[in-house]
Design an enzyme around this catalytic site. Structure first.
Site, mmCIF file in Angstrom:
data_model
loop_
_atom_site.group_PDB
_atom_site.id
_atom_site.type_symbol
_atom_site.label_atom_id
_atom_site.label_comp_id
_atom_site.label_asym_id
_atom_site.label_seq_id
_atom_site.Cartn_x
_atom_site.Cartn_y
_atom_site.Cartn_z
ATOM 1 N N LYS A 9 0.835 -1.212 0.000
ATOM 2 C CA LYS A 9 0.000 0.000 0.000
ATOM 3 C C LYS A 9 0.872 1.265 0.000
ATOM 4 O O LYS A 9 2.090 1.179 0.202
ATOM 5 C CB LYS A 9 -0.933 -0.049 1.218
ATOM 6 C CG LYS A 9 -1.935 -1.216 1.168
ATOM 7 C CD LYS A 9 -2.964 -1.137 2.300
ATOM 8 C CE LYS A 9 -3.957 -2.301 2.232
ATOM 9 N NZ LYS A 9 -5.047 -2.171 3.231
ATOM 10 N N TYR A 49 -12.136 -2.586 -3.848
ATOM 11 C CA TYR A 49 -12.690 -2.840 -2.506
ATOM 12 C C TYR A 49 -14.219 -2.746 -2.520
ATOM 13 O O TYR A 49 -14.820 -2.347 -1.523
ATOM 14 C CB TYR A 49 -12.089 -1.856 -1.501
ATOM 15 C CG TYR A 49 -10.705 -2.237 -0.998
ATOM 16 C CD1 TYR A 49 -10.513 -3.378 -0.218
ATOM 17 C CD2 TYR A 49 -9.591 -1.443 -1.268
ATOM 18 C CE1 TYR A 49 -9.252 -3.725 0.263
ATOM 19 C CE2 TYR A 49 -8.324 -1.788 -0.789
ATOM 20 C CZ TYR A 49 -8.168 -2.931 -0.022
ATOM 21 O OH TYR A 49 -6.923 -3.280 0.464
ATOM 22 N N ARG A 85 -1.357 -14.193 4.249
ATOM 23 C CA ARG A 85 -2.137 -13.589 5.346
ATOM 24 C C ARG A 85 -1.370 -13.712 6.668
ATOM 25 O O ARG A 85 -1.398 -12.799 7.488
ATOM 26 C CB ARG A 85 -3.512 -14.255 5.464
ATOM 27 C CG ARG A 85 -4.415 -14.110 4.240
ATOM 28 C CD ARG A 85 -4.978 -12.729 4.026
ATOM 29 N NE ARG A 85 -5.671 -12.206 5.166
ATOM 30 C CZ ARG A 85 -6.459 -11.113 5.127
ATOM 31 N NH1 ARG A 85 -6.652 -10.448 3.978
ATOM 32 N NH2 ARG A 85 -7.026 -10.665 6.199
ATOM 33 N N ARG A 102 2.555 -6.125 9.289
ATOM 34 C CA ARG A 102 1.777 -5.052 9.923
ATOM 35 C C ARG A 102 2.240 -4.807 11.356
ATOM 36 O O ARG A 102 2.290 -3.659 11.816
ATOM 37 C CB ARG A 102 0.287 -5.397 9.870
ATOM 38 C CG ARG A 102 -0.303 -5.216 8.452
ATOM 39 C CD ARG A 102 -1.664 -5.852 8.328
ATOM 40 N NE ARG A 102 -2.360 -5.484 7.087
ATOM 41 C CZ ARG A 102 -3.480 -6.070 6.683
ATOM 42 N NH1 ARG A 102 -4.027 -7.047 7.388
ATOM 43 N NH2 ARG A 102 -4.053 -5.683 5.555
ATOM 44 N N ASN A 112 -2.043 0.317 6.740
ATOM 45 C CA ASN A 112 -1.625 -0.994 7.249
ATOM 46 C C ASN A 112 -0.778 -1.780 6.235
ATOM 47 O O ASN A 112 -0.703 -2.997 6.269
ATOM 48 C CB ASN A 112 -2.820 -1.794 7.791
ATOM 49 C CG ASN A 112 -3.848 -2.131 6.737
ATOM 50 O OD1 ASN A 112 -3.686 -1.768 5.570
ATOM 51 N ND2 ASN A 112 -4.898 -2.834 7.117
ATOM 52 N N HIS A 115 -1.958 -5.439 1.434
ATOM 53 C CA HIS A 115 -3.227 -6.133 1.196
ATOM 54 C C HIS A 115 -2.911 -7.557 0.775
ATOM 55 O O HIS A 115 -1.927 -7.793 0.069
ATOM 56 C CB HIS A 115 -4.020 -5.461 0.071
ATOM 57 C CG HIS A 115 -5.091 -6.366 -0.489
ATOM 58 N ND1 HIS A 115 -6.325 -6.473 0.089
ATOM 59 C CD2 HIS A 115 -5.076 -7.236 -1.522
ATOM 60 C CE1 HIS A 115 -7.028 -7.379 -0.573
ATOM 61 N NE2 HIS A 115 -6.295 -7.855 -1.566
ATOM 62 N N GLU A 126 -8.950 -10.857 -7.897
ATOM 63 C CA GLU A 126 -8.014 -9.745 -7.666
ATOM 64 C C GLU A 126 -6.800 -9.845 -8.583
ATOM 65 O O GLU A 126 -6.271 -8.817 -9.024
ATOM 66 C CB GLU A 126 -7.595 -9.729 -6.197
ATOM 67 C CG GLU A 126 -8.756 -9.349 -5.290
ATOM 68 C CD GLU A 126 -8.421 -9.382 -3.808
ATOM 69 O OE1 GLU A 126 -9.304 -9.034 -3.003
ATOM 70 O OE2 GLU A 126 -7.287 -9.759 -3.438
HETATM 71 P P1 ATP Z 1 -6.932 -5.958 3.073
HETATM 72 O O1 ATP Z 1 -8.213 -6.331 2.341
HETATM 73 O O2 ATP Z 1 -6.500 -4.548 2.809
HETATM 74 O O3 ATP Z 1 -5.875 -6.981 2.867
HETATM 75 P P2 ATP Z 1 -7.932 -7.140 5.441
HETATM 76 O O4 ATP Z 1 -8.386 -8.246 4.530
HETATM 77 O O5 ATP Z 1 -7.028 -7.491 6.563
HETATM 78 O O6 ATP Z 1 -7.226 -5.994 4.637
HETATM 79 P P3 ATP Z 1 -10.614 -6.069 5.327
HETATM 80 O O7 ATP Z 1 -11.659 -6.410 6.295
HETATM 81 O O8 ATP Z 1 -10.689 -6.665 3.949
HETATM 82 O O9 ATP Z 1 -9.201 -6.375 6.023
HETATM 83 O O10 ATP Z 1 -10.594 -4.500 5.193
HETATM 84 C C1 ATP Z 1 -9.973 -3.831 4.089
HETATM 85 C C2 ATP Z 1 -9.267 -2.606 4.601
HETATM 86 O O11 ATP Z 1 -10.251 -1.694 5.122
HETATM 87 C C3 ATP Z 1 -8.321 -2.874 5.783
HETATM 88 O O12 ATP Z 1 -7.017 -3.201 5.348
HETATM 89 C C4 ATP Z 1 -8.351 -1.562 6.533
HETATM 90 O O13 ATP Z 1 -7.439 -0.622 5.990
HETATM 91 C C5 ATP Z 1 -9.767 -1.068 6.292
HETATM 92 N N1 ATP Z 1 -10.634 -1.435 7.419
HETATM 93 C C6 ATP Z 1 -11.143 -2.655 7.698
HETATM 94 N N2 ATP Z 1 -11.894 -2.655 8.811
HETATM 95 C C7 ATP Z 1 -11.853 -1.379 9.270
HETATM 96 C C8 ATP Z 1 -12.418 -0.707 10.391
HETATM 97 N N3 ATP Z 1 -13.182 -1.352 11.277
HETATM 98 N N4 ATP Z 1 -12.151 0.612 10.538
HETATM 99 C C9 ATP Z 1 -11.385 1.268 9.652
HETATM 100 N N5 ATP Z 1 -10.816 0.701 8.560
HETATM 101 C C10 ATP Z 1 -11.041 -0.604 8.373
HETATM 102 MG MG MG Z 2 -9.518 -7.884 2.815
#
Ligand code: ATP
Ligand code: MG
Length: 137
Positions: A9, A49, A85, A102, A112, A115, A126
């Site tokens: 990111k 997203y 992951r 992270r 963070n 992704h 994706e």
């Molecule tokens: P990514 O999809 O980026 O790999 P992830 O799979 O760990 O992350 P997701 O639940 O898919 O988490 O959320 C996508 C992104 O949205 C997260 O990386 C984070 O930046 C943001 N995000 C997720 N949950 C929250 C939350 N509760 N508050 C704020 N931002 C959030």
């Molecule tokens: Mg995700």
């Protein structure tokens, strides 16, 4: 053999962590099968997203993901989706273990750093979002 999509990111790219992050993937037995640096438009980040479109954090997520260039890559190896992951750590860096990307580098739940696809179906979608078949070695 399994493939997954990884994105470094904007916070990871701007802090020059691309090499360190790829080193961790390679050291864990994953291979970079495709790689590309690009600056996402708001439309592209929103489409990527799309599953989060109705969530309260969607606007922040899109503005962060478009704040600078990202590096997208296809990682390949046995159990690549889960392995990536594990290497990433928990979504919220406050909960991410030391030794994960992270846990070691991320500053906030928005910034963070990485992704990773969360399952076989999202991985396929994706990967196709970023790469043509002939770009994946
Ligand atoms: P990514 O999809 O980026 O790999 P992830 O799979 O760990 O992350 P997701 O639940 O898919 O988490 O959320 C996508 C992104 O949205 C997260 O990386 C984070 O930046 C943001 N995000 C997720 N949950 C929250 C939350 N509760 N508050 C704020 N931002 C959030
Ligand atoms: Mg995700």
């Amino acid at each position: 053999m399994e493939q997954t999509l990884s994105i470094i990111k904007p916070d990871g790219v701007s802090r020059n962590l691309v090499g360190e992050i790829i080193r961790r993937f390679e050291q864990a037995g994953l291979r970079v099968a495709a790689v590309r640096k690009l600056h996402l438009s708001a439309r592209e980040a929103g489409d990527f997203y799309d599953v989060h479109r109705q969530r309260p954090f969607f606007g922040d997520l899109v503005s962060f993901m478009t704040s600078g260039p990202v590096v997208a890559m296809v990682l390949e190896g046995p159990g690549a989706i889960a392995k990536n992951r594990d290497l990433m750590g928990a979504t919220n860096p406050k909960d991410a273990a030391k030794g994960t990307i992270r846990g070691d580098f991320s500053e906030s739940i928005d910034a963070n750093t990485v992704h990773g696809s969360d399952g076989p179906q999202t991985a396929a979608q994706e990967i196709a979002f970023f790469f043509a078949r002939r770009e994946i070695m």
